[in-house]
Design a protein around this motif. Structure first.
Motif, short mmCIF file in Angstrom:
data_model
loop_
_atom_site.label_atom_id
_atom_site.label_comp_id
_atom_site.label_asym_id
_atom_site.label_seq_id
_atom_site.Cartn_x
_atom_site.Cartn_y
_atom_site.Cartn_z
N UNK A 55 -25.43 46.17 -45.00
CA UNK A 55 -25.89 47.47 -44.53
C UNK A 55 -24.78 48.51 -44.55
N UNK A 56 -23.54 48.06 -44.42
CA UNK A 56 -22.39 48.97 -44.42
C UNK A 56 -21.74 49.10 -45.79
N UNK A 57 -22.34 48.50 -46.81
CA UNK A 57 -21.78 48.62 -48.15
C UNK A 57 -20.48 47.88 -48.34
N UNK A 58 -20.25 46.84 -47.55
CA UNK A 58 -19.03 46.03 -47.66
C UNK A 58 -19.27 44.76 -48.48
N UNK A 59 -20.52 44.33 -48.57
CA UNK A 59 -20.92 43.22 -49.42
C UNK A 59 -22.20 43.62 -50.14
N UNK A 60 -22.49 42.94 -51.25
CA UNK A 60 -23.63 43.31 -52.06
C UNK A 60 -24.44 42.06 -52.40
N UNK A 61 -25.75 42.13 -52.27
CA UNK A 61 -26.59 40.96 -52.52
C UNK A 61 -26.65 40.60 -54.00
N UNK A 62 -26.95 39.31 -54.27
CA UNK A 62 -27.12 38.90 -55.66
C UNK A 62 -28.45 39.41 -56.23
N UNK A 63 -29.43 39.62 -55.36
CA UNK A 63 -30.71 40.16 -55.81
C UNK A 63 -31.35 40.95 -54.68
N UNK A 64 -32.31 41.79 -55.04
CA UNK A 64 -32.96 42.65 -54.06
C UNK A 64 -32.36 44.04 -54.04
#
Length: 229
Positions: A55-64
């Motif tokens: 939500x804070x743009x510190x990690x990014x999902x593999x999908x979605x």
């Protein structure tokens, strides 16, 4: 819920920390309207902190997909410094452990750091810092190093630093942990005031009063699955 009013939308989010690791978040979807409070529940390891990092743009999902105010937040979007600056100005994130984000030589400079990074004039920075120190009863510690303070005092400094940017969204990871009853009540009153002022709140907490007194919606994370109420 009217989708046109949603500020935050997660669509089929899946996240794992390695190719051979099971997903921490598995096809998670939810939306939250402006001015509402979402309480996130779950045991340790259920993915609350991972969700907050996304939500804070510190990690990014593999999908979605993650949409904030209709804009897809991903690596490409945040590579643009102006995009990143505007996005991080709108979202304030209080880590569960304030030691992770407190690094300045004094409480004053800690609270001033964010506004200075945003390029505000020093007179405006000073006004914001003084207001936040008064709000969180920190004026007596203005020249002290944050690492010399108690756990509860550090949490107040971290929250003051977040609020110095006047974010639209407050994301708080176990904000009541380590607080005595007086400080917990003060924090609860502050969060109710922020919600009344139109702030959007996302809170991970085991504190029963949070759900009773603040929550509009509850998201429960467990065993790579989620349920919303």
């Amino acid at each position: 819920m009217d989708c046109d009013m949603d500020l935050i939308t997660l669509k089929d989010i899946t996240f794992a920390y390695g190719e051979d690791e099971p997903p921490v978040l598995d096809h998670l979807s939810f939306s939250l309207a402006k001015g509402k409070c979402l309480v996130v529940e779950g045991e340790n390891g259920a993915g609350k902190t991972t969700l907050f990092r996304i939500l804070n743009g510190l990690s990014f999902p593999q999908s979605g997909r993650y949409l904030f105010d209709g804009i897809q937040i991903d690596r490409n979007y945040l590579k643009n410094n102006q995009n990143a600056k505007l996005f991080h100005k709108r979202i304030g994130y209080l880590f569960q452990n304030p030691d992770l984000i407190l690094f300045n030589a004094s409480v004053y400079d800690e609270i001033a750091f964010g506004p200075r990074q945003m390029g505000l004039k020093e007179t405006e920075v000073q006004t914001r810092v003084e207001d936040c120190m008064n709000l969180f009863h920190l004026s007596a510690y203005r020249d002290k190093a944050p690492y010399h303070l108690s756990g509860g005092q550090k949490k107040r400094v971290a929250l003051a630093a977040v609020m110095a940017l006047n974010p639209e969204v407050l994301i708080l990871d176990e904000p009541f942990a380590g607080l005595d009853q007086k400080n917990a009540e003060n924090l609860m009153a502050f969060l109710k005031e922020m919600k009344s002022a139109g702030k959007t709140l996302i809170i991970a907490s085991h504190h029963p009063a949070v759900k009773e007194r603040l929550a509009d919606e509850v998201l429960t994370l467990c065993n790579n699955k989620s349920e919303s109420f």
